[in-house]
Motif scaffolding. Structure first.
Motif, PDB file in Angstrom:
ATOM      1  N   SER A   1      -3.633  -9.001  -2.897  1.00  0.00           N
ATOM      2  CA  SER A   1      -4.072 -10.276  -2.344  1.00  0.00           C
ATOM      3  C   SER A   1      -3.185 -10.634  -1.160  1.00  0.00           C
ATOM      4  CB  SER A   1      -4.042 -11.348  -3.440  1.00  0.00           C
ATOM      5  OG  SER A   1      -4.590 -12.561  -2.966  1.00  0.00           O
TER       6      SER A   1
ATOM      7  N   LYS B   1      -9.441 -14.221   0.028  1.00  0.00           N
ATOM      8  CA  LYS B   1      -8.296 -13.887  -0.816  1.00  0.00           C
ATOM      9  C   LYS B   1      -8.120 -14.920  -1.930  1.00  0.00           C
ATOM     10  CE  LYS B   1      -6.893 -10.001   0.911  1.00  0.00           C
ATOM     11  NZ  LYS B   1      -6.931  -8.748   0.112  1.00  0.00           N
TER      12      LYS B   1
ATOM     13  N   ASN C   1      -1.496  -9.848  -9.280  1.00  0.00           N
ATOM     14  CA  ASN C   1      -1.789  -9.978  -7.860  1.00  0.00           C
ATOM     15  C   ASN C   1      -0.546  -9.607  -7.070  1.00  0.00           C
ATOM     16  OD1 ASN C   1      -4.323 -10.883  -8.471  1.00  0.00           O
ATOM     17  ND2 ASN C   1      -4.234 -12.672  -7.146  1.00  0.00           N
TER      18      ASN C   1
END
Length: 217
Positions: free
Chosen positions: A145, A166, A189
């Motif tokens: 991300s 995102k 992430n």
């Protein structure tokens, strides 16, 4: 510690940049890597295949296409029954030059493309591989991300499409975590930061290369 077999890792968007470097480092560790290839004219993976002919498997994969993702999953599952780590790395940043909402120059086609790749692409791949992933040792989905997708810390006033895509990936991570955690699955992430990569504005030569996520054996 996982003893007795090689770890199996799937990396999307592995043609070059971050995805390529992650694939290379996992191969260097002795793992088996399925590397998603998007651009026919990007040859870095072909060179890597000559170094790791038995442990690198190059898979044609355009995450924008549900049918291509399904075909790639079939290809992967014809060679392995389980996956330990899935890294959703494939991504695009197309609206670097879009200003803030006051400037009236939003590129809505670019926004949709970024959603399709950055968010929906990751969903497609995860859905196609989630069951063999839950047969693996790590059972880990790692989503690449960006701080640009964080509502808490993002300070950007422009590049709406990239930031929103995102943020959507971040929500996907939460949603999938709650689905697979009862089965031993995990989701993380990753914000890679500034590095030598082709996404967005070219990084200077002093930008660091990618490093492996800090995942305990």
């Amino acid at each position: 510690m996982n003893i007795g077999r090689k770890r199996v890792v799937v990396v999307t968007g592995a043609d070059r940049g971050l995805g390529y470097e992650l694939a290379r480092q996992y191969l260097e560790r002795g793992d088996i890597v399925f590397a998603g290839k998007y651009r026919k004219n990007w040859k870095l993976l072909d060179g890597l295949k000559s170094v790791y002919p038995d442990t690198l498997h190059i898979v044609d994969l355009d995450v924008r296409s549900t049918e291509m993702v399904k075909a790639a999953a079939q290809d992967i599952l014809s060679k392995t029954e389980y996956i330990d780590i899935l890294i959703n790395n494939a991504g695009v940043w197309l609206d670097h030059n879009s200003g803030n909402i006051l400037e009236g120059n939003q590129d809505y086609d670019a926004m949709m493309e970024q959603f399709n790749v950055n968010a929906m692409g990751a969903v497609r791949v995860t859905e196609a591989l989630i069951h063999p992933l839950l047969k693996g040792f790590d059972k880990l989905v790692a989503n690449v991300s960006s701080e640009a997708g964080s509502i808490k810390i993002c300070s950007k006033s422009d590049q709406l499409g990239y930031c929103m895509s995102k943020a959507a990936m971040n929500m996907m991570s939460c949603n999938i975590l709650y689905a697979i955690r009862p089965h031993g699955g995990m989701v993380i992430n990753l914000h890679p930061g500034w590095m030598q990569s082709v996404i967005g504005n070219p990084a200077g030569p002093d930008a660091p290369f990618a490093e492996l996520p800090n995942i305990e054996d």
